[in-house]
Design an enzyme around this catalytic site. Structure first.
Site, PDB file in Angstrom:
ATOM      1  N   PHE A 128      31.596   6.235  34.136  1.00 51.63           N
ATOM      2  CA  PHE A 128      30.543   6.267  33.128  1.00 51.63           C
ATOM      3  C   PHE A 128      30.112   7.716  32.910  1.00 51.63           C
ATOM      4  CE2 PHE A 128      25.973   5.262  31.922  1.00 51.63           C
ATOM      5  CZ  PHE A 128      26.300   4.776  30.669  1.00 51.63           C
ATOM      6  N   ASP A 207      29.412   3.253  42.270  1.00 51.04           N
ATOM      7  CA  ASP A 207      28.477   2.765  41.267  1.00 51.04           C
ATOM      8  C   ASP A 207      28.839   1.311  40.985  1.00 51.04           C
ATOM      9  OD1 ASP A 207      27.031   2.027  39.026  1.00 51.04           O
ATOM     10  OD2 ASP A 207      27.211   3.979  38.051  1.00 51.04           O
ATOM     11  N   TYR A 232      19.967  -4.505  35.419  1.00 51.80           N
ATOM     12  CA  TYR A 232      19.678  -5.190  34.147  1.00 51.80           C
ATOM     13  C   TYR A 232      20.913  -5.753  33.470  1.00 51.80           C
ATOM     14  CZ  TYR A 232      20.207  -0.293  32.446  1.00 51.80           C
ATOM     15  OH  TYR A 232      20.627   0.987  32.204  1.00 51.80           O
ATOM     16  N   LYS A 233      22.051  -5.646  34.140  1.00 50.20           N
ATOM     17  CA  LYS A 233      23.276  -6.227  33.585  1.00 50.20           C
ATOM     18  C   LYS A 233      23.458  -7.623  34.183  1.00 50.20           C
ATOM     19  CE  LYS A 233      25.135  -1.550  33.027  1.00 50.20           C
ATOM     20  NZ  LYS A 233      25.203  -1.457  31.565  1.00 50.20           N
ATOM     21  N   ARG A 386      33.400  -4.450  23.561  1.00 52.98           N
ATOM     22  CA  ARG A 386      33.343  -5.089  24.872  1.00 52.98           C
ATOM     23  C   ARG A 386      32.764  -6.494  24.732  1.00 52.98           C
ATOM     24  NH1 ARG A 386      30.082  -1.216  28.861  1.00 52.98           N
ATOM     25  NH2 ARG A 386      28.452  -1.763  27.360  1.00 52.98           N
TER      26      ARG A 386
END
Lengths: 426, 426
Positions: A128, A207, A232-233, A386
């Protein structure tokens, strides 16, 4: 699963799905929306509505500062204990604090200080970008004495373990990798890579933003050193909810992170003038946490624990395989390519597709259109869409409808009526 | 105001108070509570209940990731613009991001990098310990090449400007001070100190946590360089709500903060591999903000703007003066000393009192007691009780009742039935 899978078959799969009842534990106000962006922001658990109302009205409103003594101050640890159960860690190895980037900064800095003779930091080209930025900023702050090495991807989708192995050597202090990469969903073998890194005497920092709650993560059994992750995913913690961090038990006293703050102090309420880090994981805390966002997180984590990561993973693979089957049958012929690993063992819980007009296609999917579902996926520059599978609430029917809608939008060139200009967020 | 002020007189003062109607804009479920801890956690605005409900149900629940395009991503800037109006800054000089400690780290690091030849950082002995910790951690991370100098307090209550002036010299890179100190409420003359620091070519970084929303702050007219501040005290932003930071307009392109994160990138959604800081204030952003805690903040800031800081200050001084009058008449005789400056021009919006049994006295104030109000103040080690005046909702009657209850608790030694042992939070 045959390429001729029809909607009725997808519905039969839902009817047979033992996790299906969990979907009703989420707020589903707009039933005509196909939501495949749980890899970006998990849906709202019904219990989180109650939890935030209580935090606001009862906590902030009535208890006021007494709320700190009545649960708030302990929440980073108690939520950390729960998340430990999701990522295969021991209860005293995980806590909730700040954000993924800030936690990455803390742990990376602590790791570099623990390997003073070593100058190399290894990451990969699929990581990322914000994780790369954190490392770039840290290297600069430390006087550009470290070398940041990025292992390239041969196919734009995966990282070859041999290439990673070749980059990690006796000068390597730290390896920083996303367990699941944010675009292609490439999934590392966490145990094998950890072993490889340890073989060279370096530390590894994972991560877990795109794997926690979606893919089994075995931090303890793999002996991983450090990790951070987003809540939050797949953990459904709410928009921008605080992140979590993991430090292996035996490293906690050895490592010192540089963001000294009152909550990391051995005695925060002694208000001493000199910083003395707590003797345990608490030294990785910095600041007063954002209580409303913190307390909203718990129900989402509870749902993951209730379902069990293994069952979630099984369903995720089934749904992803359905998506790939439909993509091969319907989307490849109209020019939409797979941009994720085909092997489910190398893939997290989302699927990336590639098309030169990906931006406009995604825009068309989002547009309310009579007779068609609104499909919420997301675009990632330059050309990826995605589709996130969040098995706590994603249905087989949604997967089918999304593939069908994609076929329609691309085949009919429906996307051409949208501007190619991109706003800030997608 | 005479020392014989009785409750009826306090009520008359409330009846004549033009700000009194604003109190009803806050949730006041427990009318028998005297809340004098708004300097620690501001009360819950009624509008914040609605704002959080909307953020949860409508934003997270219905709009899901689309929420980012519909206000969330802009909130750090739009809230910053409002807070700019509270602290005398220009709209493009303030943004909301992370926490006070993290923001202090960013700005202090940026300032030190901008003054490379200078080794001295000056602070004072009254500063909030967590601010000192941040500086200690930064100095350590930078290889212990800086010297952290703390100006002592002669009386434990104030800092003499001559002592500060003597500590700031041509080797000074940065001066970091709390505008209002967290225990004694000592209030610096921000313009005069800023000038003194600039005279030596150093930068000044103000912590406005205990002044924003309570005391006029003139960042622009004083030419102050940098500031950070808390939003959950006098701005009523909610427990642990994100902090704000200020960077003077002409310094924004010059300063580089070291916590590189995607929201500080010139093009966050380009997902470039290399960090390029935004050309403006946005470079001081790091991470995705905690949306629920962020959106809960706005109503509290709006109330401060509606009241106006000057009117709030006038009322705060009147109420503090009443408190001092009563303390002189009732509390000094029973051994409770004033631990704040007597001159209102040198005092923020809370009053600290000192007694060897402060911990147990504060404990007794909190205890629900028949015939007596529950007084919520706070204890600060080793011997201080802080009484916070938050003129948006504090009444003259509350000030009177708190002083009366304190007198009762101390004179009767009612506190002796409580343990001297201190839990984690107070």
């Amino acid at each position: 699963m045959s390429a001729s899978c029809d909607l009725a078959e997808a519905r039969r799969l839902d009817a047979a799905d033992e996790l299906a009842p969990l979907r009703e534990r989420f707020v589903l106000d707009e039933r005509d929306v196909v939501y495949l962006a749980g890899n970006s922001l998990g849906r709202l658990p019904r219990a989180a509505v109650t939890a935030t109302e209580r935090a606001v009205r009862e906590g902030w409103g009535r208890r006021l500062i007494r709320g700190w003594n009545e649960g708030w101050i302990d929440a980073p640890r108690s939520l950390g204990e729960k998340i430990a159960g999701v990522v295969g860690a021991r209860a005293d190895e995980v806590l909730v604090a700040e954000t993924t980037s800030i936690d990455l900064f803390k742990l990376a800095a602590a790791a570099l200080a623990a390997r003073p003779g070593r100058r190399r930091i290894v990451t990969d080209a699929l990581n990322f970008p914000s994780d790369l930025y954190v490392l770039q900023g840290l290297v600069r702050l430390l006087g550009d004495r470290h070398e940041l090495v990025s292992v390239p991807s041969r196919d734009g989708v995966t990282i070859a373990e041999v290439d990673l192995a070749a980059a990690v050597d006796a000068t390597t202090a730290l390896v920083v990798l996303s367990h699941v990469s944010f675009i292609s969903a490439f999934l590392y073998d966490l145990a094998r890579v950890t072993e490889l890194v340890h073989h060279c005497g370096a530390l590894v920092l994972w991560d877990l933003s795109h794997s926690a709650g979606a893919v089994p993560v075995e931090l303890e059994s793999s002996g991983a050193d450090l990790a951070v992750g987003c809540t939050y995913k797949y953990l459904n913690g709410g928009p921008g909810a605080p992140a979590f961090l993991y430090v292996r038990r035996d490293l906690q006293r050895e490592l010192e992170q540089p963001l000294f703050g009152w909550l990391g102090h051995a005695e925060p309420f002694a208000f001493e003038a000199a910083y003395r880090p707590a003797p345990d994981l608490k030294r990785f805390c910095v600041s007063t946490p954002p209580v409303l966002s913190l307390l909203a997180m718990e129900p989402g984590v509870d749902l993951v624990l209730e379902a069990g990561v293994d069952r979630l993973r099984t369903k995720s693979v089934e749904q992803s395989e359905l998506l790939l089957t439909l993509a091969d049958a319907w989307l490849a012929p109209v020019g939409v390519e797979l941009a994720s690993p085909r092997d489910p063992e190398q893939r997290g819980s989302h699927v990336a597709l590639r098309h030169p007009e990906a931006w406009r296609i995604n825009r068309a999917l989002l547009e309310p259109t009579p007779g068609a579902p609104t499909v919420i996926a997301d675009f990632r520059a330059p050309d990826a869409i995605r589709l996130g599978i969040a098995p706590l609430y994603t249905t087989f029917q949604e997967v089918w409808l999304a593939a069908d809608r994609l076929r329609q939008v691309v085949a009919s060139r429906e996307y051409e009526r949208f501007s190619a200009e991109r706003p800030l967020v997608t």
